[in-house]
Motif scaffolding. Structure first.
Motif, mmCIF file in Angstrom:
data_model
loop_
_atom_site.group_PDB
_atom_site.id
_atom_site.type_symbol
_atom_site.label_atom_id
_atom_site.label_comp_id
_atom_site.label_asym_id
_atom_site.label_seq_id
_atom_site.Cartn_x
_atom_site.Cartn_y
_atom_site.Cartn_z
ATOM 1 N N LEU A 174 0.849 -1.189 0.000
ATOM 2 C CA LEU A 174 0.000 0.000 0.000
ATOM 3 C C LEU A 174 0.885 1.239 0.000
ATOM 4 O O LEU A 174 1.828 1.337 0.793
ATOM 5 C CB LEU A 174 -0.910 -0.007 1.228
ATOM 6 N N ASP A 176 0.827 5.392 0.366
ATOM 7 C CA ASP A 176 0.088 6.580 0.776
ATOM 8 C C ASP A 176 0.787 7.792 0.180
ATOM 9 O O ASP A 176 1.886 8.164 0.612
ATOM 10 C CB ASP A 176 0.053 6.665 2.305
ATOM 11 N N PHE A 188 -1.848 1.891 10.402
ATOM 12 C CA PHE A 188 -1.468 0.571 9.904
ATOM 13 C C PHE A 188 -0.579 -0.143 10.909
ATOM 14 O O PHE A 188 -0.642 -1.358 11.054
ATOM 15 C CB PHE A 188 -0.738 0.706 8.567
ATOM 16 N N ILE A 200 3.559 -0.986 3.882
ATOM 17 C CA ILE A 200 2.912 0.281 3.608
ATOM 18 C C ILE A 200 4.007 1.338 3.520
ATOM 19 O O ILE A 200 4.880 1.420 4.386
ATOM 20 C CB ILE A 200 1.852 0.649 4.664
#
Length: 338
Positions: A174, A176, A188, A200
């Protein structure tokens, strides 16, 4: 398998994640709190605490308590409005063009709930209104803007939306974009104990914000699956091409002139091409990519909207209308197969 059998660390990790992935998402938080409390009481054979079984104190905190501690630490390091002195804020065009700098308040909803804002107003540190005619009762509400997701939105994202959109979260990455204070990364860090997402990565262009995120990551032992890159996302093309989930939360409008926003959206369109990649946006892509009444990218050829169930329950309590509206401001898309 006999009860006395033991497992290697890798097998134990795999088995544990498999168990979590099959647990009812609404019960995962309670289950993890139970696991953490149980682990903190594990003793070695001689009856003493086994150092090999002990984690950093912050890792043994139940999720909500740990997140509150992180938020408290961040509040000590940044201004009340969450905007660093090294940042440039632009007056947006389009839907948010009414955000006059003199009557717009930047409040980070990851750090401050509505109850927190009410308390700050009672203490005289903040106001919800301004006087249209100095000295009179002719007042108007101030405009509040947040550049982070709220805790409610973060819980919904990790506990409901993503598990419903991707049947298998194992080994997913993921990204961001514009991670700012690290709200998504730090939540997270709470969620990753019961999430199969492998990594992430926050991409943030402001060095001060990156330094803040990195310090929290190190202080709370998150570096195994959480990372922040101090970079312009337009220069992270490989990361964009390989990401399985990309989050864009109020990411460009207040921080870039229009021409830079258009350029960035075109680069995202050219490089976020992995079939099935989930894109999470606030506001919608249709709104965010609209300039001078024309979209700057062809969304129909790029993505298809995803349907999610916004009827989210927090600890068996249904969201109120205001909460529901907050969740419905989140939009989900899936990259099409070329």
């Amino acid at each position: 398998m006999e009860a006395t059998d033991t497992f290697s660390l890798d097998v134990a990790k795999t088995s544990f994640l498999s168990l979590l992935s099959s647990t009812d998402p609404s019960e995962v938080g309670n289950f993890m709190d139970w696991v953490i409390k149980h682990c903190s009481s594990v003793n070695s054979d001689d009856g003493t605490k086994d150092s090999a079984n002990q984690c950093d104190e912050t890792l043994l905190m139940p999720g909500d308590k740990r997140m509150k501690k992180i938020i408290k630490d961040i509040k000590k390091r940044i201004p009340l409005d969450g905007i660093m002195s090294s940042e440039n804020i632009y007056h947006p065009e389009g839907k948010n063009s009414d955000c006059d700098p003199s009557t717009t308040v930047h409040v980070d909803s990851f750090l401050y709930s509505d109850e927190d804002i009410d308390r700050l107003c009672d203490e005289g540190k903040m106001s919800r209104t301004y006087c249209k005619e100095c000295g009179s009762h002719n007042t108007a509400p101030l405009t509040f803007i947040s550049h982070s997701m709220s805790l409610l939105q973060l819980r919904f994202l990790f506990e409901s939306a993503l598990p419903s959109l991707l049947s298998n979260l194992n080994n997913k990455c993921l990204v961001d974009v514009g991670s700012r204070l690290g709200a998504l990364l730090f939540f997270f860090s709470q969620a990753y104990y019961f999430s199969a997402i492998e990594k992430i990565i926050g991409v943030e262009i402001n060095a001060d914000l990156c330094g803040l995120q990195q310090q929290i990551i190190e202080n709370y032992s998150m570096a195994d699956r959480v990372e922040v890159k101090c970079a312009d996302v337009c220069n992270e093309l490989t990361l964009l091409k390989e990401a399985d989930i990309i989050v864009l939360n109020n990411v460009f409008e207040f921080f870039m002139p229009v021409e830079e926003q258009i350029r960035t959206w075109k680069i995202l369109r050219e490089n976020v091409t992995k079939p099935g990649c989930i894109i999470v946006t606030v506001p919608s892509l249709e709104e965010a990519t609209l300039f001078n009444s024309k979209p700057c990218v062809d969304l129909d050829e790029w993505v298809q909207p995803c349907s999610v169930n916004y009827m989210y329950h927090v600890q068996d309590v249904s969201c109120c209308d205001e909460d529901m509206e907050e969740l419905q401001n989140m939009f989900f898309y899936q990259v099409k197969v070329n």
